[in-house]
Design an enzyme around this catalytic site. Structure first.
Site: not given
Length: 264
Positions: A44, A48, A91-92, A219-221
């Site tokens: 992740d 950013r 989701d990506n 979070r694990l998402s």
């Protein structure tokens, strides 16, 4: 200007800190005696990191992809046997085409790079039918080409979602028993957790002992929802492209200090 920016713009200070981190890393490595068999990683922070360094989103994804072989080298050195890398979620897949298309190309090249290295067994995990045909073909070819390799098994989680995996496992289980002529009532009478585990994308592998997420998110998402029931979690502030060996060793040291109760 933050401390990280000062370090990046001061070569002498950067060199001094690099040397200090190397020495620290060696000290930590010497005392490691209980490394995980299986590490899951949520890669992740690429976007950013790119934004913070003034680069494009594609540049951030590329630098993140470049980090993978280096990371697997660290895993080789510390005798990890299975690594699951979450490279693209279900989701990506809904991201705008101007971002998704270059990202898929970067992922395909990264997978080809793992194959070319000849060191690791590449195992795709995810809903391949949700991916573009070209991407799915690259993943299938990677699995076939590296099937004989005895090195680390690298699960490349592409088009992956934890809920999707469980749904696919249940669907596969039902199809298997339908083929045997098992009725729903009979299946309900014998069904247990191992029946579902045998149909997961990671079937036959140990569950992850340690799950690392970079970028500071805690979070694990949806990552390895079933398999991580007894995993230890380590959340690192560094964005994935900036993840260093010393960060990895800190995660292993932290894991070693945990008192794993395994639900007891």
């Amino acid at each position: 200007m933050g401390l990280r920016d000062v370090v990046e713009r001061t070569p002498g200070l950067r060199s001094l800190l690099d040397n200090a981190y190397r020495l620290y890393g060696r000290r930590v490595e010497v005392h490691l005696n209980n490394t995980p068999r299986h590490i899951g990683v949520i890669l992740d922070g690429n976007r950013r990191w790119a934004k913070a360094t003034g680069g494009t989103t594609a540049y951030g994804h590329q630098r993140g992809a470049d980090k993978i072989s280096e990371f697997l080298g660290w895993c080789d050195e510390t005798h990890v046997r299975v690594v699951t890398l979450w490279m693209l979620s279900t989701d990506n897949l809904s991201r705008p085409a101007e971002e998704l298309v270059p990202l898929l190309g970067i992922i395909e090249d990264a997978v080809r790079g793992l194959v070319a290295a000849g060191r690791w067994k590449v195992n795709p995990v995810g809903a391949l039918d949700m991916l573009p045909d070209r991407t799915a073909e690259v993943l299938k070819e990677a699995a076939a080409t590296t099937a004989h390799i005895q090195g680390i098994t690298v699960n490349v989680a592409i088009g992956y979602g934890g809920r999707q995996e469980i749904a696919d496992a249940v669907r596969s289980l039902l199809q298997e028993h339908a083929g045997r002529g098992t009725s729903i009532e009979e299946l309900a009478g014998i069904l247990d957790v191992e029946h579902i585990a045998e149909h997961l994308y990671t079937k036959g592998q140990p569950d992850p002992d340690l799950v690392i997420r970079t970028s500071g998110e805690q979070r694990l998402s949806g990552f390895l929802l079933w398999q991580s029931a007894h995993s230890e979690f380590y959340f690192c502030e560094a964005y994935w492209p900036a993840f260093r060996k010393v960060d990895f060793l800190r995660a292993l040291r932290d894991f070693q200090l945990r008192n794993r109760r395994m639900g007891l």
